[in-house]
Write a protein that holds these residues in place. Structure first.
Motif, short mmCIF file in Angstrom:
data_model
loop_
_atom_site.label_atom_id
_atom_site.label_comp_id
_atom_site.label_asym_id
_atom_site.label_seq_id
_atom_site.Cartn_x
_atom_site.Cartn_y
_atom_site.Cartn_z
N TYR A 1 0.83 -1.20 0.00
CA TYR A 1 0.00 0.00 0.00
C TYR A 1 0.87 1.25 0.00
O TYR A 1 1.71 1.43 0.88
N ILE A 2 0.69 2.06 -1.00
CA ILE A 2 1.39 3.35 -1.02
C ILE A 2 0.32 4.43 -1.06
O ILE A 2 -0.50 4.48 -1.97
N SER A 3 0.33 5.31 -0.06
CA SER A 3 -0.68 6.37 -0.01
C SER A 3 -0.36 7.40 -1.08
O SER A 3 0.80 7.52 -1.51
N PRO A 4 -1.35 8.17 -1.52
CA PRO A 4 -1.08 9.24 -2.49
C PRO A 4 0.01 10.19 -1.96
O PRO A 4 0.87 10.63 -2.71
N ALA A 5 -0.01 10.45 -0.65
CA ALA A 5 1.01 11.36 -0.09
C ALA A 5 2.41 10.79 -0.27
O ALA A 5 3.35 11.50 -0.65
N LEU A 6 2.55 9.49 -0.03
CA LEU A 6 3.89 8.88 -0.14
C LEU A 6 4.36 8.89 -1.60
O LEU A 6 5.54 9.09 -1.88
N THR A 7 3.43 8.70 -2.52
CA THR A 7 3.78 8.76 -3.96
C THR A 7 4.35 10.14 -4.29
O THR A 7 5.38 10.26 -4.96
N VAL A 8 3.69 11.16 -3.78
CA VAL A 8 4.13 12.54 -4.02
C VAL A 8 5.50 12.78 -3.38
O VAL A 8 6.39 13.41 -3.97
N MET A 9 5.69 12.25 -2.18
CA MET A 9 6.95 12.45 -1.45
C MET A 9 8.12 11.75 -2.16
O MET A 9 9.21 12.32 -2.28
#
Ligand code: LIP
Length: 268
Positions: free
Chosen positions: A3-11
């Motif tokens: 699971y990768i949150s949208p926030a982590l993708t952006v980071m």
């Protein structure tokens, strides 16, 4: 990673983009080592430029969030429940000296809780990420804290006070205690990577004083999500307050006692 949150993708995207710039800067540094003033000024410019790029990239997709960053300090956003904590170059002294051990560190807090983390060493292309409740990962490999239970088989990392920073007597007492009881002590010079190495089971423990929140925010979540224990050096929860001890559940109490006794003896 499952699971990768949208926030982590952006980071991670922001860290990769900033990492490309840092690699270019790191290459340039070789040409500047001849002049003493040259490299230091150049690195401080690289630091600021990287910070600006990270803040811009993250603001573009998360416009309201608040930021705590090394150079600019607190950048308030209307959304007080989310805060990015960023070190654009953790391990600045290594970077300045051409030592390829430094990282971009980005932590994200939601309502005061660390929820997403990125520590990226652009030279080795090691991308450490963690998501609260979803584990810690190095590229595609799940991270687990080391399982060692005996101090005499364990390697600890630390940071050494320098140039008038920190309490030398306390550090020397702690180091003496660690030297006498462990398989070895390492000083690599980048707190975010020290914590990432604990999460990866490379170091069995890590302690340091005199840190800033941006040095450790992301690394703290990496250690927690890899199954580790992390406290301040009093054994409390103030982990962003400047002192830190990270290890596994077996070694943590042993190291904590060792360091507490050493610090006490230095002060008596
Ligand atoms: C560094 C830390 C390191 C510590 C240095 C310094 P910076 O952060 O990562 O562990 O020993 O004194 O604080 O200044 O490179 O971001």
């Amino acid at each position: 990673m499952k699971y990768i949150s949208p926030a982590l993708t952006v980071m991670t995207a922001a860290a990769r983009k900033a990492g490309r710039g840092l690699i270019r800067d790191f290459g340039e540094l070789e040409n500047l080592q001849v002049s003493m003033k040259g490299p230091a000024d150049f690195v401080s410019t690289a630091d600021k430029r990287t910070e600006n790029l990270l803040v811009e990239e993250l603001k573009r997709v998360r416009p309201g969030y608040t930021f705590l960053v090394e150079e600019a300090g607190i950048v308030e956003g209307p959304d007080k429940t989310h805060r990015f904590i960023i070190d654009p170059i953790d391990g600045t002294t290594n970077f300045l000296h051409g030592i390829p051990h430094f990282a971009i560190s980005i932590g994200l807090e939601r309502e005061g809780q660390l929820v997403s983390a990125v520590v990226f060493n652009p030279v080795t292309d090691e991308m450490y990420v963690a998501e609260k409740g979803a584990g810690a990962w190095l590229n595609d490999k799940r991270l687990r804290i080391a399982a060692r239970r005996k101090l005499n088989e364990s390697i600890l990392a630390t940071g050494i006070p320098f140039l008038g920073h920190g309490d030398t007597a306390v550090f020397v007492a702690e180091l003496n205690a660690a030297m006498a009881t462990t398989a070895g002590v390492r000083r690599f010079g980048a707190a975010s990577l020290d914590l990432a190495y604990v999460a990866a089971g490379r170091f069995d423990g890590y302690w340091e004083r005199g840190l800033s929140a941006w040095d450790v925010a992301a690394g703290i979540l990496l250690v927690r999500e890899a199954g580790g224990v992390i406290t301040d050096l009093g054994g409390g929860a103030d982990v962003l307050g400047g002192q830190i001890l990270a290890s596994n559940e077996y070694l943590h109490p042993q190291i904590l006692k060792l360091l507490k006794d050493a610090a006490k003896s230095a002060k008596s």
